[in-house]
Design a protein around this motif. Structure first.
Motif, PDB file in Angstrom:
ATOM      1  N   PRO A 187       0.826  -1.202   0.000  1.00 21.73           N
ATOM      2  CA  PRO A 187       0.000   0.000   0.000  1.00 21.73           C
ATOM      3  C   PRO A 187       0.864   1.258   0.000  1.00 21.73           C
ATOM      4  CG  PRO A 187       0.103  -0.898   2.205  1.00 21.73           C
ATOM      5  CD  PRO A 187       0.828  -1.875   1.318  1.00 21.73           C
ATOM      6  N   LEU A 188       0.264   2.368  -0.445  1.00 19.92           N
ATOM      7  CA  LEU A 188       0.962   3.651  -0.421  1.00 19.92           C
ATOM      8  C   LEU A 188      -0.048   4.782  -0.398  1.00 19.92           C
ATOM      9  CD1 LEU A 188       2.376   4.824  -3.856  1.00 19.92           C
ATOM     10  CD2 LEU A 188       0.745   2.955  -3.674  1.00 19.92           C
ATOM     11  N   PHE A 189       0.399   5.920   0.130  1.00 19.90           N
ATOM     12  CA  PHE A 189      -0.367   7.151   0.052  1.00 19.90           C
ATOM     13  C   PHE A 189       0.190   7.983  -1.086  1.00 19.90           C
ATOM     14  CE2 PHE A 189      -1.494   5.990   4.354  1.00 19.90           C
ATOM     15  CZ  PHE A 189      -2.785   6.480   4.511  1.00 19.90           C
ATOM     16  N   VAL A 190      -0.704   8.500  -1.914  1.00 18.03           N
ATOM     17  CA  VAL A 190      -0.322   9.364  -3.032  1.00 18.03           C
ATOM     18  C   VAL A 190      -0.937  10.732  -2.808  1.00 18.03           C
ATOM     19  CG1 VAL A 190      -0.339   9.698  -5.524  1.00 18.03           C
ATOM     20  CG2 VAL A 190      -0.280   7.375  -4.579  1.00 18.03           C
ATOM     21  N   TYR A 191      -0.119  11.792  -2.902  1.00 19.00           N
ATOM     22  CA  TYR A 191      -0.584  13.160  -2.709  1.00 19.00           C
ATOM     23  C   TYR A 191      -0.418  13.944  -4.007  1.00 19.00           C
ATOM     24  CZ  TYR A 191       0.383  11.600   2.064  1.00 19.00           C
ATOM     25  OH  TYR A 191       0.431  10.873   3.227  1.00 19.00           O
ATOM     26  N   ASP A 192      -1.447  14.686  -4.349  1.00 18.28           N
ATOM     27  CA  ASP A 192      -1.469  15.479  -5.576  1.00 18.28           C
ATOM     28  C   ASP A 192      -1.099  16.922  -5.219  1.00 18.28           C
ATOM     29  OD1 ASP A 192      -2.139  17.013  -7.811  1.00 18.28           O
ATOM     30  OD2 ASP A 192      -3.918  15.815  -8.282  1.00 18.28           O
ATOM     31  N   GLY A 193       0.085  17.371  -5.657  1.00 22.95           N
ATOM     32  CA  GLY A 193       0.549  18.717  -5.339  1.00 22.95           C
ATOM     33  C   GLY A 193      -0.334  19.805  -5.920  1.00 22.95           C
ATOM     34  N   LEU A 223      -6.889  21.479   4.217  1.00 25.67           N
ATOM     35  CA  LEU A 223      -5.871  21.702   3.185  1.00 25.67           C
ATOM     36  C   LEU A 223      -5.406  20.413   2.519  1.00 25.67           C
ATOM     37  CD1 LEU A 223      -3.603  24.420   4.867  1.00 25.67           C
ATOM     38  CD2 LEU A 223      -5.395  24.759   3.152  1.00 25.67           C
ATOM     39  N   THR A 224      -5.356  19.308   3.268  1.00 23.97           N
ATOM     40  CA  THR A 224      -4.666  18.122   2.747  1.00 23.97           C
ATOM     41  C   THR A 224      -5.552  16.935   2.402  1.00 23.97           C
ATOM     42  OG1 THR A 224      -4.248  17.267   4.980  1.00 23.97           O
ATOM     43  CG2 THR A 224      -2.569  18.726   4.017  1.00 23.97           C
ATOM     44  N   ALA A 225      -6.738  16.844   3.008  1.00 23.94           N
ATOM     45  CA  ALA A 225      -7.526  15.612   2.850  1.00 23.94           C
ATOM     46  C   ALA A 225      -7.819  15.290   1.394  1.00 23.94           C
ATOM     47  CB  ALA A 225      -8.834  15.718   3.640  1.00 23.94           C
ATOM     48  N   GLU A 226      -8.309  16.263   0.665  1.00 24.44           N
ATOM     49  CA  GLU A 226      -8.743  16.036  -0.711  1.00 24.44           C
ATOM     50  C   GLU A 226      -7.594  15.618  -1.624  1.00 24.44           C
ATOM     51  OE1 GLU A 226     -11.830  18.371  -3.628  1.00 24.44           O
ATOM     52  OE2 GLU A 226     -10.240  19.540  -2.705  1.00 24.44           O
ATOM     53  N   ALA A 227      -6.373  16.004  -1.269  1.00 24.90           N
ATOM     54  CA  ALA A 227      -5.222  15.772  -2.141  1.00 24.90           C
ATOM     55  C   ALA A 227      -4.673  14.353  -2.047  1.00 24.90           C
ATOM     56  CB  ALA A 227      -4.108  16.768  -1.814  1.00 24.90           C
ATOM     57  N   GLY A 228      -5.134  13.559  -1.085  1.00 28.55           N
ATOM     58  CA  GLY A 228      -4.523  12.260  -0.851  1.00 28.55           C
ATOM     59  C   GLY A 228      -5.401  11.084  -1.231  1.00 28.55           C
ATOM     60  N   THR A 229      -4.774  10.021  -1.716  1.00 30.55           N
ATOM     61  CA  THR A 229      -5.448   8.757  -2.007  1.00 30.55           C
ATOM     62  C   THR A 229      -4.626   7.623  -1.407  1.00 30.55           C
ATOM     63  OG1 THR A 229      -6.319   9.606  -4.099  1.00 30.55           O
ATOM     64  CG2 THR A 229      -6.334   7.220  -3.811  1.00 30.55           C
ATOM     65  N   TYR A 230      -5.297   6.760  -0.662  1.00 30.54           N
ATOM     66  CA  TYR A 230      -4.642   5.565  -0.110  1.00 30.54           C
ATOM     67  C   TYR A 230      -4.884   4.419  -1.079  1.00 30.54           C
ATOM     68  CZ  TYR A 230      -3.467   1.862   3.263  1.00 30.54           C
ATOM     69  OH  TYR A 230      -2.906   0.787   3.904  1.00 30.54           O
ATOM     70  N   VAL A 231      -3.799   3.849  -1.595  1.00 30.85           N
ATOM     71  CA  VAL A 231      -3.879   2.822  -2.632  1.00 30.85           C
ATOM     72  C   VAL A 231      -3.495   1.469  -2.043  1.00 30.85           C
ATOM     73  CG1 VAL A 231      -3.069   2.099  -4.913  1.00 30.85           C
ATOM     74  CG2 VAL A 231      -3.268   4.553  -4.366  1.00 30.85           C
ATOM     75  N   MET A 232      -4.392   0.491  -2.191  1.00 26.67           N
ATOM     76  CA  MET A 232      -4.154  -0.866  -1.694  1.00 26.67           C
ATOM     77  C   MET A 232      -4.234  -1.858  -2.849  1.00 26.67           C
ATOM     78  SD  MET A 232      -6.736  -0.742   1.596  1.00 26.67           S
ATOM     79  CE  MET A 232      -8.099  -0.160   0.579  1.00 26.67           C
ATOM     80  N   LEU A 234      -6.453  -2.609  -7.810  1.00 29.66           N
ATOM     81  CA  LEU A 234      -6.005  -1.545  -6.908  1.00 29.66           C
ATOM     82  C   LEU A 234      -7.229  -0.808  -6.388  1.00 29.66           C
ATOM     83  CD1 LEU A 234      -3.044  -0.171  -9.057  1.00 29.66           C
ATOM     84  CD2 LEU A 234      -2.880  -1.662  -7.051  1.00 29.66           C
ATOM     85  N   ILE A 235      -7.452  -0.898  -5.092  1.00 30.19           N
ATOM     86  CA  ILE A 235      -8.569  -0.194  -4.464  1.00 30.19           C
ATOM     87  C   ILE A 235      -8.033   1.070  -3.813  1.00 30.19           C
ATOM     88  CG2 ILE A 235     -10.281  -0.282  -2.602  1.00 30.19           C
ATOM     89  CD1 ILE A 235     -10.709  -3.188  -3.194  1.00 30.19           C
ATOM     90  N   GLY A 236      -8.715   2.174  -4.058  1.00 30.69           N
ATOM     91  CA  GLY A 236      -8.287   3.453  -3.511  1.00 30.69           C
ATOM     92  C   GLY A 236      -9.301   4.020  -2.537  1.00 30.69           C
ATOM     93  N   VAL A 237      -8.788   4.600  -1.468  1.00 30.57           N
ATOM     94  CA  VAL A 237      -9.623   5.344  -0.534  1.00 30.57           C
ATOM     95  C   VAL A 237      -9.332   6.819  -0.786  1.00 30.57           C
ATOM     96  CG1 VAL A 237     -10.278   5.723   1.865  1.00 30.57           C
ATOM     97  CG2 VAL A 237      -9.391   3.485   1.145  1.00 30.57           C
ATOM     98  N   HIS A 238     -10.316   7.533  -1.310  1.00 32.75           N
ATOM     99  CA  HIS A 238     -10.115   8.939  -1.653  1.00 32.75           C
ATOM    100  C   HIS A 238     -10.207   9.827  -0.404  1.00 32.75           C
ATOM    101  CE1 HIS A 238      -9.954   8.070  -5.876  1.00 32.75           C
ATOM    102  NE2 HIS A 238     -11.170   7.542  -5.889  1.00 32.75           N
ATOM    103  N   ARG A 239      -9.809  11.079  -0.586  1.00 30.52           N
ATOM    104  CA  ARG A 239      -9.829  12.074   0.498  1.00 30.52           C
ATOM    105  C   ARG A 239      -9.037  11.591   1.706  1.00 30.52           C
ATOM    106  NH1 ARG A 239     -14.488  16.376   0.111  1.00 30.52           N
ATOM    107  NH2 ARG A 239     -14.269  16.701  -2.109  1.00 30.52           N
ATOM    108  N   SER A 240      -7.873  11.050   1.433  1.00 32.72           N
ATOM    109  CA  SER A 240      -7.063  10.408   2.469  1.00 32.72           C
ATOM    110  C   SER A 240      -5.775  11.153   2.776  1.00 32.72           C
ATOM    111  CB  SER A 240      -6.731   8.965   2.038  1.00 32.72           C
ATOM    112  OG  SER A 240      -7.898   8.181   1.966  1.00 32.72           O
ATOM    113  N   GLY A 241      -5.731  12.451   2.463  1.00 33.90           N
ATOM    114  CA  GLY A 241      -4.504  13.207   2.698  1.00 33.90           C
ATOM    115  C   GLY A 241      -4.330  13.690   4.116  1.00 33.90           C
ATOM    116  N   ALA A 242      -5.333  13.456   4.980  1.00 34.22           N
ATOM    117  CA  ALA A 242      -5.243  13.889   6.375  1.00 34.22           C
ATOM    118  C   ALA A 242      -5.532  12.715   7.297  1.00 34.22           C
ATOM    119  CB  ALA A 242      -6.237  15.016   6.645  1.00 34.22           C
ATOM    120  N   TYR A 243      -4.807  12.670   8.388  1.00 33.07           N
ATOM    121  CA  TYR A 243      -5.014  11.658   9.426  1.00 33.07           C
ATOM    122  C   TYR A 243      -4.989  10.246   8.857  1.00 33.07           C
ATOM    123  CZ  TYR A 243      -6.142  15.807  12.042  1.00 33.07           C
ATOM    124  OH  TYR A 243      -6.061  17.048  12.621  1.00 33.07           O
TER     125      TYR A 243
END
Length: 431
Positions: free
Chosen positions: A22-28, A277-286, A366-375
Motif C-alpha cells: 500500500p501507499l499514500f499518493v498526494y497530488d501537489g 488543506l490536505t484531505a482532498e489531495a490524498g489517495t490511499y492505494v491498496m 487496486l482499491i483506492g480510498v479517496h480524500r485520504s490526505g489527512a489523518y
C-alpha cells in the motif's frame, strides 16, 4: 479501453509498480488549489497556518509553505519538521495541553512567534524557562469558552476539557501580567471543534472568539497582538455531506474581520487548517491479494488496512460510514456488487470498508480510498502486528517524488534490543 485513476497524468498502476502497495499518493496541484481557493478569497489580515497534525510529512509542509502557509505544531518533532521545511520561526506557533519542559525550551530557543499555553501552571513554567534564558517569552492563552461549538464533528471547547483555561478562571485571574514578569502575554487562542461543514457556524464562532479576545484583553490588561480563531473547517466524506463553499464562507467572514481590524490594526489574526488543506489531495492505494465469499458476503482482502488509515473506519465518530472508495484500475466499470474491504491484520477490526459498492473485484486490482490526505499514518497504529508504515509519494508538476520510504523489517527492529538470558554482563540499570 478501461479507464484508470491518474494523478497529474501518472497512472495509478505505474505508481504501484514503482513504489509498491500500500501507499499514500498526494497530488501537489490539489494542495495548491485547495490553499489558494481559500487564501485568495480570505481577508488579507487573516493568516493561514497549516496544522501539521493532519499530515506531518516534511514535503507536504514545505510545499504548503511555498504557497504561503505558516505552521502550527504540537510536538518537538513537528516543530523540527516545520523549521527544516523552511518555515521561519516567526511563522510558527506551538500548542497542546501537555507540553514538556524540553518542548517549551525548544520554542524559546528557536524564537517562534508564540507558545500557546493551556493552563496557569504551564504559564509559570514558561516564565521560569524565560527567566533562565534572560528573554521575554511570547505567550498566547488558550481559552476554553463558556459557549460551545454548533454542528461540529468533534467539539474541543465549551465543556470540561484538557484544552485551554476556562473563561471564568481567566476573568477571575486579572494579575497574570504581574505574576509572570518574564512572560509576554500577547494573544488569545480559541479552538472550538473540527469537521465543521456549515459556513454560518464558522462565521458565528469567529465573531464570538474575536469578541471574547477583546474582553479578555481589557480584563487582563494584555496587549492583543495575536488572536488565533482556530479553524475546524470540514471536508465532506460521506453521503449527504457537502463541502464548504469558500466564497460563501469568506463573504461571511470578511465584514467580521474588517470590523475587528479597524479597532485592532496591529493584531495578527490566525486561522489553523489541517484536514481542510490536505484531505482532498490524498489517495490511499491498496493492492487486492485475495477475494472470497463468506456466508453470502464478498470480501476483498488487501495489503493495506486500518494500521495505515484508522480515520477511514470512523475513529472519533459515533457513526461508522465508508470513505469514498473505488477500484482505481477500472474506474469506468459500474459498481454492481457490495464488498467488504479488509486488510492483512489478524483482527476482525481490520475492515476499512463495509458493503462498499464496487465492480466485481479481482486479485491484483487496486482499491483506492479517496480524500485520504489527512489523518492517515499520523492517526493510525502503524506498528500493530509489525507491518510498519507505507510509502508516501508526492506528485507535483507531473513528477513523482518518494517523500517517505516504506518501513522495512530492519527499520522496525533496529531500535529494539535483544535480551540474551545466557549473558552475565551487568544490565543497563538507571542510576
Amino acid at each position: 479501453m478501461t479507464r484508470e485513476f491518474q494523478v497529474q497524468g501518472v497512472p495509478v498502476s505505474e505508481l504501484a509498480r514503482r513504489y509498491g502497495t500500500p501507499l499514500f499518493v498526494y497530488d501537489g496541484t490539489a494542495l495548491r488549489d485547495r490553499f489558494h481557493g481559500l487564501r485568495d478569497r480570505l481577508h488579507p489580515a487573516m493568516e493561514v497556518f497549516y496544522s501539521l497534525k493532519a499530515n506531518p510529512n516534511i514535503s507536504i509542509c514545505a510545499l504548503l509553505h511555498s504557497f504561503g502557509a505558516r505552521a502550527e505544531v504540537s510536538s518537538l518533532v513537528e516543530l523540527t519538521t516545520a523549521l527544516r521545511a523552511g518555515v521561519p520561526p516567526q511563522q510558527v506557533i506551538f500548542l497542546g495541553p501537555g507540553k514538556s519542559r524540553q518542548e517549551l525550551a525548544a520554542c524559546l530557543d528557536s524564537g517562534i512567534h508564540a507558545v500557546v499555553c493551556e493552563s496557569i501552571p504551564e504559564v509559570a513554567l514558561v516564565d521560569e524557562l524565560a527567566r533562565e534564558r534572560g528573554v521575554k517569552a511570547p505567550v498566547a492563552l488558550r481559552v476554553n469558552p463558556r459557549f460551545a461549538v454548533k454542528r461540529s464533528g468533534l467539539a474541543m471547547g465549551g465543556r470540561p476539557r484538557q484544552f485551554g483555561i476556562d473563561e471564568e478562571e481567566l476573568f477571575a485571574t486579572t494579575d497574570l501580567v504581574k505574576r509572570f514578569p518574564d512572560v509576554d502575554l500577547m494573544g488569545v487562542h480559541v479552538y472550538m471543534g473540527t469537521r465543521i461543514l456549515h459556513e454560518a457556524v464558522i462565521v458565528e464562532n469567529t465573531t464570538r472568539i474575536l469578541d471574547l479576545a477583546e474582553r479578555l484583553s481589557a480584563a487582563l490588561n494584555l496587549e492583543l497582538r495575536m488572536v488565533d480563531v482556530g479553524g475546524g473547517l470540514g471536508v465532506s466524506y460521506f453521503d449527504g455531506e457537502s463541502d464548504l463553499d469558500a466564497q460563501v464562507l469568506t463573504d461571511g467572514l470578511h465584514p467580521v474581520i474588517e470590523d475587528f481590524t479597524a479597532r485592532h490594526p496591529g493584531t495578527r489574526l490566525i486561522m489553523e487548517l489541517g484536514r481542510y488543506l490536505t484531505a482532498e489531495a490524498g489517495t490511499y492505494v491498496m493492492g487486492v491479494r485475495y477475494t472470497k465469499t463468506s456466508m453470502g458476503e464478498r470480501f476483498a482482502v488487501a495489503d493495506g488496512g486500518t494500521h495505515h488509515h484508522m480515520a477511514a473506519v470512523g475513529i472519533g465518530s459515533f457513526v461508522k460510514r465508508n470513505f469514498p472508495m473505488a477500484v482505481l484500475n477500472r474506474l469506468d466499470e459500474p459498481a454492481t456488487e457490495e464488498w467488504n474491504v479488509t486488510g492483512p491484520l489478524c483482527t476482525p477490526g481490520d475492515t476499512i470498508g463495509k458493503k462498499v459498492p464496487l465492480p466485481p473485484v479481482r486479485p491484483g486490482d487496486l482499491i483506492g480510498v479517496h480524500r485520504s490526505g489527512a489523518y492517515g499514518p499520523t492517526a493510525s497504529p502503524g506498528l500493530f502486528l509489525s507491518h510498519g508504515y507505507p510509502a508516501e509519494v508526492l506528485v507535483h508538476e507531473g513528477r513523482c517524488h518518494l517523500v517517505r520510504e516504506r518501513d522495512s523489517p530492519e527499520d522496525l527492529l533496529q531500535r529494539q534490543r535483544l535480551y540474551d538470558p545466557t549473558a552475565h554482563d551487568a544490565a543497563d540499570v538507571p542510576h
